[in-house]
Scaffold this motif. Structure first.
Motif, PDB file in Angstrom:
ATOM      1  N   UNK A   8      48.709  42.222  34.832  1.00  0.00           N
ATOM      2  CA  UNK A   8      47.563  43.096  34.603  1.00  0.00           C
ATOM      3  C   UNK A   8      46.323  42.483  35.230  1.00  0.00           C
ATOM      4  N   UNK A   9      45.694  43.232  36.110  1.00  0.00           N
ATOM      5  CA  UNK A   9      44.459  42.777  36.757  1.00  0.00           C
ATOM      6  C   UNK A   9      43.449  43.913  36.651  1.00  0.00           C
ATOM      7  N   UNK A  10      42.323  43.634  36.001  1.00  0.00           N
ATOM      8  CA  UNK A  10      41.294  44.639  35.766  1.00  0.00           C
ATOM      9  C   UNK A  10      39.985  44.254  36.454  1.00  0.00           C
ATOM     10  N   UNK A  11      39.279  45.221  37.009  1.00  0.00           N
ATOM     11  CA  UNK A  11      37.975  44.936  37.608  1.00  0.00           C
ATOM     12  C   UNK A  11      36.909  44.745  36.536  1.00  0.00           C
ATOM     13  N   UNK A  12      36.249  43.574  36.556  1.00  0.00           N
ATOM     14  CA  UNK A  12      35.268  43.231  35.529  1.00  0.00           C
ATOM     15  C   UNK A  12      34.178  42.370  36.154  1.00  0.00           C
ATOM     16  N   UNK A  13      32.945  42.579  35.758  1.00  0.00           N
ATOM     17  CA  UNK A  13      31.867  41.701  36.190  1.00  0.00           C
ATOM     18  C   UNK A  13      32.066  40.346  35.501  1.00  0.00           C
ATOM     19  N   UNK A  14      32.080  39.268  36.266  1.00  0.00           N
ATOM     20  CA  UNK A  14      32.368  37.941  35.725  1.00  0.00           C
ATOM     21  C   UNK A  14      31.156  37.079  35.454  1.00  0.00           C
ATOM     22  N   UNK A  15      29.956  37.621  35.554  1.00  0.00           N
ATOM     23  CA  UNK A  15      28.754  36.803  35.377  1.00  0.00           C
ATOM     24  C   UNK A  15      28.678  36.131  34.017  1.00  0.00           C
ATOM     25  N   UNK A  16      28.979  36.837  32.953  1.00  0.00           N
ATOM     26  CA  UNK A  16      28.896  36.267  31.616  1.00  0.00           C
ATOM     27  C   UNK A  16      29.891  35.123  31.448  1.00  0.00           C
ATOM     28  N   UNK A  17      31.102  35.309  31.954  1.00  0.00           N
ATOM     29  CA  UNK A  17      32.116  34.249  31.883  1.00  0.00           C
ATOM     30  C   UNK A  17      31.657  33.043  32.693  1.00  0.00           C
TER      31      UNK A  17
END
Length: 171
Positions: free
Chosen positions: A142-151
């Protein structure tokens, strides 16, 4: 003068007993609270929702174009320094982009990632074709598009691809 304070104290004392009993709505709706929960939770797609908690099935989204492009300004492709983490209970996940370094990394580690049950977050994806290329590099994951800035901020990382587990952060 003594009558006024005495009367006030009596009124305050009676007011305490005149309050209705406090009813607490718990995690599961009771017969008393059920109508209130149903009003605040309208049906989606004209289907009624069950009274138990549900998890979102993100695989039902046929077209993710509405969320694309995804850009994570705090992250870029590059090398990371592995380090130990202590996050008990964290399920493994990885951050990936649609660049060639990420796709090569994903192809090389796909079997390992699938075996450990890691989920992928595509933090830099231009369009549906790029997302399809990422997913094709690791079928079955499973690969989902997500903004990673917070991580990136929380884990103090600047680059991807990166694998994050309960015990380590590694490339």
């Amino acid at each position: 003068m003594k009558r006024i304070p005495s009367v006030c104290y009596c009124i305050l004392l009676l007011a305490l007993f005149a309050q209705p009993e406090l009813t607490v709505a718990e995690d599961q709706p009771s017969d008393f609270t059920r109508p209130h929960f149903q009003v605040s939770r309208p049906p989606i797609n004209n289907k009624t929702q069950p009274d138990r908690a549900m998890h979102a099935d993100l695989s039902t989204f046929a077209d993710e174009a509405w969320i694309l492009p995804v850009r994570s300004s705090h992250l870029s492709p590059g090398q990371i320094t592995s380090r130990a983490l202590s996050m008990p209970g964290l399920r493994p996940f990885f951050l990936i982009g649609d660049d060639s370094q990420s796709l090569t990394w994903l192809r090389q580690r796909a079997a390992e990632l699938q075996e450990m049950g890691a989920a992928g977050l595509a933090v830099e994806v231009a369009d549906n074709e790029a997302l399809a290329r990422i997913r094709a590099a690791a079928p079955g994951i499973t690969i989902l598009p997500v903004n990673g800035n917070d991580i990136a901020i929380r884990l103090q990382i600047e680059h991807y691809p990166v694998l994050i587990t309960a015990t380590s952060l590694e490339q």
